[in-house]
Write an enzyme that holds these catalytic residues in place. Sequence first.
Site, PDB file in Angstrom:
ATOM      1  N   LYS A 143       0.829  -1.220   0.000  1.00 45.57           N
ATOM      2  CA  LYS A 143       0.000   0.000   0.000  1.00 45.57           C
ATOM      3  C   LYS A 143       0.856   1.259   0.000  1.00 45.57           C
ATOM      4  O   LYS A 143       0.330   2.365   0.139  1.00 45.57           O
ATOM      5  CB  LYS A 143      -0.876   0.032   1.260  1.00 45.57           C
ATOM      6  CG  LYS A 143      -2.015  -0.973   1.259  1.00 45.57           C
ATOM      7  CD  LYS A 143      -2.906  -0.787   2.495  1.00 45.57           C
ATOM      8  CE  LYS A 143      -2.122  -1.091   3.773  1.00 45.57           C
ATOM      9  NZ  LYS A 143      -2.955  -1.186   4.988  1.00 45.57           N
TER      10      LYS A 143
ATOM     11  N   LYS B 123     -13.936 -24.330   4.731  1.00 42.10           N
ATOM     12  CA  LYS B 123     -13.514 -24.631   6.094  1.00 42.10           C
ATOM     13  C   LYS B 123     -14.181 -23.663   7.076  1.00 42.10           C
ATOM     14  O   LYS B 123     -14.254 -22.461   6.797  1.00 42.10           O
ATOM     15  CB  LYS B 123     -11.986 -24.496   6.146  1.00 42.10           C
ATOM     16  CG  LYS B 123     -11.390 -24.745   7.490  1.00 42.10           C
ATOM     17  CD  LYS B 123      -9.888 -24.525   7.453  1.00 42.10           C
ATOM     18  CE  LYS B 123      -9.462 -24.374   8.858  1.00 42.10           C
ATOM     19  NZ  LYS B 123      -8.309 -24.340   9.403  1.00 42.10           N
TER      20      LYS B 123
ATOM     21  N   LYS C  87     -14.188 -18.183  11.637  1.00 43.18           N
ATOM     22  CA  LYS C  87     -14.907 -16.972  12.041  1.00 43.18           C
ATOM     23  C   LYS C  87     -14.825 -15.929  10.933  1.00 43.18           C
ATOM     24  O   LYS C  87     -15.787 -15.229  10.653  1.00 43.18           O
ATOM     25  CB  LYS C  87     -14.292 -16.435  13.340  1.00 43.18           C
ATOM     26  CG  LYS C  87     -15.252 -15.571  14.116  1.00 43.18           C
ATOM     27  CD  LYS C  87     -14.631 -15.112  15.420  1.00 43.18           C
ATOM     28  CE  LYS C  87     -13.505 -14.174  15.125  1.00 43.18           C
ATOM     29  NZ  LYS C  87     -13.039 -13.328  16.202  1.00 43.18           N
TER      30      LYS C  87
END
Length: 333
Positions: A120, A201, A204
């Site tokens: 970035k 898979k 979260k």
Amino acid sequence: MDRKISLTGIKPTGSLHIGNYFGAIKPALELAKDYDARYFIADYHALNTMKNPAELQSCIREVAAGWLASGLDPDRVIFYRQSSIPEVFELATMLMAFTGKGLMNRAHAYKAIVQANNEKSSDPDAGVNMGLYTYPVLMAADIILFDSDVVPVGKDQVQHIEMAQDIARAVNANYRRDVLKVPQAAVREQAAVVPGLDGRKMSKSYGNAIPLFADEKQLRKLIMRMVTNSQAVEESKDPDQSQIYLLYKLFASAEEQAALAARYRAGGMGWSEAKEELFRVVNRELAPLRGRFEAIIADGEGLDRVLARGAEKARPIAAATVTRFRRAAGIDL
Ligand code: TRP
């Protein structure tokens, strides 16, 4: 008893899901059969990324309650919070004196952030606090403090264990004797990969997880929302191509698995029926866990007492290691 010592560190980030249960919690609890097992909540590690106090506090409680509800027996193992053991931080400071800055520069987690910053065109160290940068030293202290023989970890943590070995060896080489125990990694190679609600898979970060302590209604809703193909009810179906069946296998007995596989192949069973079967076995296993979890969360003082007792058992062990090192180093006069 001279059983070997295992140590499991648990980072309190986010609520537990079924993937954590099969991938980490169950295998770690198995260790208590063969090892003198120690488990701790790595709350100072979590502080590096969690700056909201209410969130951190509830994560610590939920993760501690989650492991207890899953079967961790605090009378048979040692279960404590990292933050209750000030010796960890004393040892970390001493280990810093033996840890090359270059070693920290090579840590995967740190390098990944630097690389992202470079892409970035940001400052390479943007967003890197010293807690994150020195994370491997604190983790080495967690491990070495308790004379750990083995540390069960996923592949992503192997480098951290290797760094702990390097640091312990540097100390021992300097004083020409085994002041500190050099730990070994026990890598979980074939830990169950648990499929998530969308077939990837369970994780979260993919938003496809089934929370371990979802209430019954939420659990049913999540399972009913699982992605399936458009095969008709009459069609014969391949159980091994079905996420529903793969999840079912984790919760069902061998007979139940064979029976459901036969129904898949015979045709005449629609996806919603398969999901009902899945819900039934998942809820059967998780309902008692959920009940225990809710009771533990409701009794906050009881949980505090369990963790305080764990700290009482842990601190003399920690103090002995620190004293050994201080004597070897010439800090104790
Ligand atoms: N770094 C580990 C993780 O992210 C957590 C951890 C901290 C740990 N200290 C430890 C694991 C010591 C094992 C031993 O999962």
